[in-house]
Design an enzyme around this catalytic site. Structure first.
Site, mmCIF file in Angstrom:
data_model
loop_
_atom_site.group_PDB
_atom_site.id
_atom_site.type_symbol
_atom_site.label_atom_id
_atom_site.label_comp_id
_atom_site.label_asym_id
_atom_site.label_seq_id
_atom_site.Cartn_x
_atom_site.Cartn_y
_atom_site.Cartn_z
ATOM 1 N N CYS A 160 0.847 -1.201 0.000
ATOM 2 C CA CYS A 160 0.000 0.000 0.000
ATOM 3 C C CYS A 160 0.881 1.248 0.000
ATOM 4 C CB CYS A 160 -0.916 -0.023 1.221
ATOM 5 S SG CYS A 160 -1.737 1.536 1.580
ATOM 6 N N CYS A 163 0.399 3.774 2.782
ATOM 7 C CA CYS A 163 0.912 3.194 4.032
ATOM 8 C C CYS A 163 2.423 3.392 4.128
ATOM 9 C CB CYS A 163 0.593 1.705 4.105
ATOM 10 S SG CYS A 163 -1.171 1.309 4.050
#
Length: 235
Positions: A160, A163
């Site tokens: 991600c 992230c």
């Protein structure tokens, strides 16, 4: 006759843009329509390196930045729908425009691209899971919350991109609030039960637990300044 021409003109102005916008689909609509369309062609226009790090299941990769991209489109069937995406929507919009100019009958774009798709935890393939990922269970989090006044849970995944941008911020907070706030990293791939327990369906998601009770839920990329202010207010 003049009035009739004006009516047709206004219909064109109103309907034309709506029709164009209808080709840009949300993640849920993109997934649903792709599944129900027989013979649909799914096209990833990112670089081979990006594609190799994870992509939508069944996607074909044609790099939009490759000078031969226009020529490579001949491998696709113009009479069948094409669902196209890139990282965040920029390249796919340009690719879709070119494809329509070349006579492709139906081209659908993924709003927000691969970034939005992954943060909504939609299915992907080709991404490598972290070999060190350890599940955080609901029971473990409950125990940690009982022994720590403030617990900040970070739901993330190694594939991600938002992230990854958050990682230095979380490390900074972990150091800055050592002994005051417990920062718990919960890998989204490994901690499915915890995500279900707290109804987390998008990453990155941050949960702030104060004396065992959920007080804040933050979705998406957050700034260090905002998180620092939030933690200071809850100490």
């Amino acid at each position: 006759m003049t009035l009739l021409r004006h009516c047709f003109f206004y219909l064109f102005v109103l309907i034309g843009p709506l029709s164009a916008r209808a080709q840009n689909l949300s993640t849920d609509d993109f997934e649903h329509q792709l599944k129900k369309t027989p013979g649909a062609q799914l096209l990833d226009v990112r670089t081979p390196g990006e594609f190799g790090g994870g992509h939508l299941p069944g996607a074909t990769n044609l790099d939009f930045r490759n000078p031969a991209f226009g020529q490579n489109l001949t491998a696709l069937d113009k009479t069948k729908p094409v669902y196209v995406y890139c990282l965040s929507g920029g390249r796919s919009a340009e690719a879709a425009k070119l494809m329509r100019e070349q006579g492709f009958s139906s081209v659908y774009e993924l709003q927000g691209g691969y970034l939005k798709w992954t943060t909504k935890l939609k299915p992907i393939e080709g991404a490598k899971a972290s070999p060190t990922a350890k599940a955080v269970t609901p029971a473990e989090l409950k125990a940690l919350s009982a022994s720590n006044r403030l617990v900040l849970v970070d739901f993330y995944a190694p594939w991600c991109a938002p992230c990854q941008k958050m990682m230095p911020i979380m490390e900074q907070l972990q150091t800055q609030y050592a002994g005051k706030v417990l920062v718990v990293k919960a890998d989204a791939d490994a901690s499915k039960a915890l995500m279900q327990a707290y109804q987390v369906d998008e990453i990155p998601t941050l949960l702030l637990l104060k004396q065992g009770k959920l007080t804040e839920r933050l979705i998406g990329l957050q700034s260090a300044a905002y998180l620092t202010d939030l933690l200071d207010k809850n100490l």
